[in-house]
Design a protein around this motif. Structure first.
Motif, PDB file in Angstrom:
ATOM      1  N   LEU A 240      21.673   3.615 -14.224  1.00 61.90           N
ATOM      2  CA  LEU A 240      21.509   4.905 -14.893  1.00 61.90           C
ATOM      3  C   LEU A 240      20.404   5.729 -14.236  1.00 61.90           C
ATOM      4  O   LEU A 240      20.549   6.934 -14.025  1.00 61.90           O
ATOM      5  N   LEU A 241      19.304   5.082 -13.885  1.00 58.52           N
ATOM      6  CA  LEU A 241      18.193   5.762 -13.213  1.00 58.52           C
ATOM      7  C   LEU A 241      18.639   6.363 -11.883  1.00 58.52           C
ATOM      8  O   LEU A 241      18.312   7.512 -11.570  1.00 58.52           O
ATOM      9  N   LEU A 242      19.390   5.597 -11.104  1.00 66.20           N
ATOM     10  CA  LEU A 242      19.879   6.100  -9.817  1.00 66.20           C
ATOM     11  C   LEU A 242      20.798   7.306 -10.018  1.00 66.20           C
ATOM     12  O   LEU A 242      20.694   8.297  -9.284  1.00 66.20           O
ATOM     13  N   ARG A 243      21.667   7.229 -11.020  1.00 66.08           N
ATOM     14  CA  ARG A 243      22.550   8.369 -11.299  1.00 66.08           C
ATOM     15  C   ARG A 243      21.753   9.597 -11.713  1.00 66.08           C
ATOM     16  O   ARG A 243      22.045  10.707 -11.271  1.00 66.08           O
ATOM     17  N   GLU A 244      20.732   9.413 -12.574  1.00 63.27           N
ATOM     18  CA  GLU A 244      19.909  10.539 -13.021  1.00 63.27           C
ATOM     19  C   GLU A 244      19.188  11.197 -11.850  1.00 63.27           C
ATOM     20  O   GLU A 244      18.989  12.405 -11.837  1.00 63.27           O
ATOM     21  N   ALA A 245      18.790  10.409 -10.863  1.00 65.79           N
ATOM     22  CA  ALA A 245      18.067  10.934  -9.705  1.00 65.79           C
ATOM     23  C   ALA A 245      19.015  11.459  -8.629  1.00 65.79           C
ATOM     24  O   ALA A 245      18.570  12.078  -7.664  1.00 65.79           O
ATOM     25  N   GLY A 246      20.304  11.192  -8.772  1.00 63.09           N
ATOM     26  CA  GLY A 246      21.251  11.577  -7.734  1.00 63.09           C
ATOM     27  C   GLY A 246      21.068  10.742  -6.481  1.00 63.09           C
ATOM     28  O   GLY A 246      21.290  11.208  -5.365  1.00 63.09           O
ATOM     29  N   ALA A 247      20.665   9.487  -6.667  1.00 60.97           N
ATOM     30  CA  ALA A 247      20.391   8.588  -5.534  1.00 60.97           C
ATOM     31  C   ALA A 247      21.393   7.440  -5.531  1.00 60.97           C
ATOM     32  O   ALA A 247      22.018   7.137  -6.546  1.00 60.97           O
ATOM     33  N   ARG A 248      21.526   6.805  -4.376  1.00 57.38           N
ATOM     34  CA  ARG A 248      22.370   5.635  -4.227  1.00 57.38           C
ATOM     35  C   ARG A 248      21.509   4.461  -3.780  1.00 57.38           C
ATOM     36  O   ARG A 248      20.443   4.647  -3.194  1.00 57.38           O
ATOM     37  N   ARG A 249      21.978   3.267  -4.038  1.00 55.76           N
ATOM     38  CA  ARG A 249      21.225   2.069  -3.621  1.00 55.76           C
ATOM     39  C   ARG A 249      20.944   2.086  -2.122  1.00 55.76           C
ATOM     40  O   ARG A 249      19.913   1.624  -1.674  1.00 55.76           O
ATOM     41  N   GLU A 250      21.882   2.637  -1.352  1.00 56.12           N
ATOM     42  CA  GLU A 250      21.713   2.688   0.102  1.00 56.12           C
ATOM     43  C   GLU A 250      20.564   3.611   0.515  1.00 56.12           C
ATOM     44  O   GLU A 250      20.114   3.567   1.651  1.00 56.12           O
ATOM     45  N   GLU A 251      20.086   4.459  -0.389  1.00 57.06           N
ATOM     46  CA  GLU A 251      18.996   5.381  -0.082  1.00 57.06           C
ATOM     47  C   GLU A 251      17.626   4.822  -0.451  1.00 57.06           C
ATOM     48  O   GLU A 251      16.616   5.490  -0.270  1.00 57.06           O
ATOM     49  N   LEU A 252      17.592   3.592  -0.951  1.00 44.02           N
ATOM     50  CA  LEU A 252      16.302   2.964  -1.266  1.00 44.02           C
ATOM     51  C   LEU A 252      15.640   2.500   0.025  1.00 44.02           C
ATOM     52  O   LEU A 252      16.283   1.943   0.911  1.00 44.02           O
ATOM     53  N   ALA A 253      14.335   2.761   0.132  1.00 47.04           N
ATOM     54  CA  ALA A 253      13.581   2.367   1.327  1.00 47.04           C
ATOM     55  C   ALA A 253      12.741   1.120   1.080  1.00 47.04           C
ATOM     56  O   ALA A 253      12.464   0.363   2.006  1.00 47.04           O
ATOM     57  N   ALA A 254      12.316   0.904  -0.179  1.00 44.73           N
ATOM     58  CA  ALA A 254      11.460  -0.233  -0.500  1.00 44.73           C
ATOM     59  C   ALA A 254      11.478  -0.451  -2.005  1.00 44.73           C
ATOM     60  O   ALA A 254      11.890   0.417  -2.769  1.00 44.73           O
ATOM     61  N   ILE A 255      10.990  -1.617  -2.410  1.00 38.23           N
ATOM     62  CA  ILE A 255      10.894  -1.968  -3.824  1.00 38.23           C
ATOM     63  C   ILE A 255       9.476  -2.455  -4.094  1.00 38.23           C
ATOM     64  O   ILE A 255       8.927  -3.252  -3.334  1.00 38.23           O
ATOM     65  N   GLY A 256       8.890  -1.964  -5.171  1.00 39.80           N
ATOM     66  CA  GLY A 256       7.600  -2.459  -5.646  1.00 39.80           C
ATOM     67  C   GLY A 256       7.811  -3.060  -7.021  1.00 39.80           C
ATOM     68  O   GLY A 256       8.500  -2.480  -7.863  1.00 39.80           O
ATOM     69  N   ALA A 257       7.241  -4.231  -7.261  1.00 37.22           N
ATOM     70  CA  ALA A 257       7.423  -4.904  -8.544  1.00 37.22           C
ATOM     71  C   ALA A 257       6.082  -5.371  -9.084  1.00 37.22           C
ATOM     72  O   ALA A 257       5.232  -5.858  -8.327  1.00 37.22           O
TER      73      ALA A 257
END
Length: 128
Positions: free
Chosen positions: A50-67
């Motif tokens: 849902l967050l990706l859809r709200e941002a108009g982003a796709r998983r392929e556009e992720l550059a990094a993950i912080g946890a």
């Protein structure tokens, strides 16, 4: 070829968790809170979609993950970190651990900087 412009943040260390997307240049932030007590993988991945859809982003556009790595609840940290690790491996992205206390202190420092004319704090004590 996607631009890989988003950084995904995952925090399941506290009673309520959250997800955030930050553009790599720090220009835009999209966030989604997770309900208190509902931090399991059944809630986390649908909230991410849902967050990706709200941002108009796709998983392929992720550059990094912080946890968030804590301190925090064992189960919450386990769910968040295992989800972040799985996404990192599956998407071929770098994964960074973020101290929950350091993130809270940085937010407090940023809030102080928005108050013109005030003296810098001598202490920053993050708490939840």
């Amino acid at each position: 070829m996607p631009s890989r412009a988003w950084i995904l943040g995952i925090d399941t260390s506290g009673a309520a968790g959250g997800l955030a997307l930050l553009e790599r240049e720090g220009e835009a932030l999209v966030e989604r809170a997770l309900e208190a007590g509902v931090r399991g993988s059944r809630a986390l991945l649908p909230a991410l979609d849902l967050l990706l859809r709200e941002a108009g982003a796709r998983r392929e556009e992720l550059a990094a993950i912080g946890a968030a790595v804590g301190p925090g609840t064992f189960t919450g940290l386990r769910v968040g970190l295992s989800t972040a690790k799985g996404l990192s491996l599956g998407l071929g992205l770098p994964l960074y651990g973020v101290s929950s206390l350091e993130a809270l202190a940085l937010a407090a420092w940023g809030a102080w900087r928005l108050r013109p004319g005030s003296a810098p704090p001598e202490w920053l004590i993050p708490f939840r």
